[in-house]
Motif scaffolding. Structure first.
Motif, PDB file in Angstrom:
ATOM      1  N   ILE A 269       0.835  -1.211   0.000  1.00 57.91           N
ATOM      2  CA  ILE A 269       0.000   0.000   0.000  1.00 57.91           C
ATOM      3  C   ILE A 269       0.865   1.255   0.000  1.00 57.91           C
ATOM      4  CG2 ILE A 269      -1.675   1.316   1.349  1.00 57.91           C
ATOM      5  CD1 ILE A 269      -2.849  -1.344   2.278  1.00 57.91           C
ATOM      6  N   THR A 270       1.940   1.260   0.796  1.00 55.07           N
ATOM      7  CA  THR A 270       2.837   2.411   0.847  1.00 55.07           C
ATOM      8  C   THR A 270       3.491   2.659  -0.511  1.00 55.07           C
ATOM      9  OG1 THR A 270       3.280   1.947   3.178  1.00 55.07           O
ATOM     10  CG2 THR A 270       4.817   3.399   2.027  1.00 55.07           C
ATOM     11  N   LYS A 273       0.940   4.197  -2.870  1.00 59.37           N
ATOM     12  CA  LYS A 273       0.676   5.598  -2.525  1.00 59.37           C
ATOM     13  C   LYS A 273       1.798   6.503  -3.013  1.00 59.37           C
ATOM     14  CE  LYS A 273      -2.281   5.052   1.547  1.00 59.37           C
ATOM     15  NZ  LYS A 273      -2.408   5.296   3.009  1.00 59.37           N
ATOM     16  N   SER A 276       1.465   6.812  -6.759  1.00 62.84           N
ATOM     17  CA  SER A 276       0.352   7.684  -7.122  1.00 62.84           C
ATOM     18  C   SER A 276       0.700   9.155  -6.911  1.00 62.84           C
ATOM     19  CB  SER A 276      -0.881   7.317  -6.295  1.00 62.84           C
ATOM     20  OG  SER A 276      -1.943   8.208  -6.534  1.00 62.84           O
ATOM     21  N   SER A 277       1.393   9.459  -5.824  1.00 63.60           N
ATOM     22  CA  SER A 277       1.789  10.839  -5.550  1.00 63.60           C
ATOM     23  C   SER A 277       2.736  11.369  -6.617  1.00 63.60           C
ATOM     24  CB  SER A 277       2.440  10.930  -4.165  1.00 63.60           C
ATOM     25  OG  SER A 277       2.898  12.232  -3.902  1.00 63.60           O
TER      26      SER A 277
END
Length: 569
Positions: A269-270, A273, A276-277
């Motif tokens: 998940i990290t 993220k 995506s950023s």
């Protein structure tokens, strides 16, 4: 005449001019017409005094002059004003632009997001529909492809052509800036030659006036392209760093998601993220570069009037043997000349060794030489800070030569006033020379801001409401205030209950010498009360005689009460 009355008259004139231009087949914005009206009033050669109320004759004259300027074909001056107004109305900072982009994207995706979050899946068909909406949302949010494209839906890929598309924006602006600078240098060389050949007064039909307007036009275009190129270069650097980080993050994510290994969910998940950023920031920079590219493209029509100045062969004939010098060449030729502070002891000069970076100095007239502008009838030559920068009344001036610096320093206030008079006759010089404060009445930037804040037409009315805070100031809040009636009753009972309490006080070894203490007590007193007493009484003993109980078979029994009354005891 008050400022309110003047603005009202101008707005009425603007409305009439807009209608007249529309009737003649020219659709013009009220912002442009407003600026032109103020520029005509500001020009002293038109003989219109802005300090007094406009007469009917002044109004008709003002309308006629404005129509002539607004409907003039092939006018570099009009194109310069249009270009400046367009840039001020459309160019915005990076933060504001990205904020607008995000708000627009969120508003478009809000219905789709609501459909996804509100859905309650019960069947496999509903599950497939939600999955399709999620893929559509991701594609639209990340700008990775069209939801109708099967390849994009099946597998989302990072476009490999993104880097080429981003770098092309900077290259386009650089090329256009180079062409604009070359044209500006050529106009400067021709005007410099014509000015040196003759100092006689020229009429407006003289091509020199048109050449000056063309020079102002390309110089304004050059200034805007510099701003766009600075932003584009900054974006390109950020994009290069983000693409490097994006590639690294993709490699990390690929290693994390190996089929042979089971990675922790939090780690996956990290990674997603972070990916995506980075991708979102990359899209922001791409949108910004596209925005800068569109502005640079939309500025091109405003320099098309250069064709009215004359053909390239005509400019070459006017140029003759004059050498076309770039701004860098002019600065290099005059760098050997430096001001000797002893020659102007009463003035303050900034010398090359005293200033670490001249590019950061807020030079007056946007770095152009004010003396040449006055002495050469509006010619723009770049100033050379290495000659020496004059500091006068908090303003910094650069000059094209040592001679120009000394003459300007001999009477700076007079030359500055003459520069303002020159600018009044050519309103496109107001933003070009950064004279917004001296001539704020006809400042394009202030006109644009006023149109944005106050509106361009008559005042609008609408029903509105407002809500004020009960306690705007924090210190006025009463912490003990209670609106609940039952809470007030509870506190009242607590106060009543205090009557049954006793107040105590005591002194310690550290406090008995500091203040007086007193204790109130209730002294004992003699008191008596009356208690109950013992007493008693005898009850009456009953005596009853029954006659005829025995001896007779059917005898009648007689009851005789022989008890004494209570009072006979």
């Amino acid at each position: 005449m008050s400022q309110f009355d003047a603005e009202r008259d101008i707005q009425n004139i603007v409305g009439e001019l807009v209608q007249e231009c529309t009737r003649r087949g020219h659709v013009l914005t009220e912002t442009l017409v407003t600026f032109m009206v103020k520029a005509v009033i500001l020009d002293p050669t038109n003989g219109i005094d802005a300090e007094r109320k406009l007469t009917e004759q002044d109004t008709e004259k003002l309308k006629k002059l404005c129509l002539e300027k607004l409907l003039e074909k092939g006018s570099p001056s009009l194109d310069s004003i249009k270009m400046q107004l367009y840039f001020y109305m459309n160019y915005t900072s990076q933060r504001e632009f990205l904020k607008e982009i995000h708000v627009s994207l969120d508003s478009r995706l809000c219905p789709l997001s609501r459909q996804i979050t509100d859905c309650r899946v019960k069947t496999s068909q509903e599950s497939d529909a939600v999955y399709s909406r999620i893929i559509t949302y991701i594609l639209l949010q990340s700008s990775m492809g069209s939801p109708t494209d099967v390849d994009s839906v099946q597998e989302v890929k990072v476009p490999t052509v993104l880097k080429d598309a981003l770098s092309s924006t900077g290259q386009t602006i650089r090329k256009e800036l180079s062409e604009t600078r070359t044209l500006a240098w050529k106009f400067t060389a021709v005007l410099e030659k014509l000015t040196q050949c003759s100092r006689q007064r020229r009429h407006s039909e003289d091509p020199v006036a048109l050449l000056k307007q063309a020079l102002y036009n390309v110089r304004a275009h050059e200034g805007f392209l510099k701003v766009l190129l600075t932003d584009a270069s900054s974006c390109e650097k950020v994009v290069e760093l983000l693409q490097t980080d994006l590639s690294s993050q993709l490699k990390i994510l690929t290693e994390t998601l190996k089929p042979s290994e089971t990675a922790p969910a939090q780690r996956v998940i990290t990674s997603f993220k972070a990916l995506s950023s980075m991708w979102s920031r990359l899209l922001d920079e791409a949108e910004l570069l596209n925005f800068l590219h569109n502005i640079s493209v939309n500025l091109r029509p405003f320099v098309a009037s250069q064709a009215s100045v004359g053909s390239e062969a005509g400019l070459d004939s006017l140029q003759g043997a004059a050498e076309v010098k770039s701004d860098e060449q002019r600065v290099a030729e005059s760098s050997g000349e430096q001001i000797d502070p002893a020659q102007a002891e009463t003035k303050e000069w900034l010398m090359p060794e005293a200033a670490s970076s001249y590019s950061e100095l807020p030079l007056q007239y946007n770095g152009f030489c004010g003396y040449t502008l006055v002495n050469s009838d509006g010619l723009l030559l770049p100033g050379n800070p290495h000659i020496g920068v004059l500091k006068h009344e908090g303003k910094l001036y650069a000059f094209s030569s040592k001679e120009a610096a000394l003459k300007f320093a001999s009477s700076p206030d007079a030359f500055a006033a003459e520069v303002v008079e020159k600018v009044k006759r050519s309103p496109e010089l107001i933003p070009l020379l950064n004279l917004h404060q001296q001539l704020s009445y006809a400042n394009p930037y202030s006109v644009v801001k006023k149109e944005e804040n106050l509106g361009t037409g008559s005042s609008c009315k609408c029903d509105s409401g407002t809500q004020t805070d009960i306690h705007p100031i924090e210190t006025n809040i009463d912490k003990s205030y209670e609106w609940n009636e039952w809470e007030l009753r509870r506190k009242a009972l607590q106060l009543v209950n205090l009557r049954k309490k006793v107040t105590h006080s005591s002194q310690t070894n550290q406090s008995h010498m500091r203040r007086e203490n007193a204790t109130q007590t209730w002294l004992q007193k003699d008191a008596a009360c009356q208690s109950k007493r013992d007493c008693g009484s005898n009850a009456t003993v009953p005596h009853v005689y029954l006659a005829g109980v025995t001896g007779q078979k059917q005898a009648h029994v007689v009851k005789v009460n022989l008890s004494k009354p209570a009072y006979e005891d």
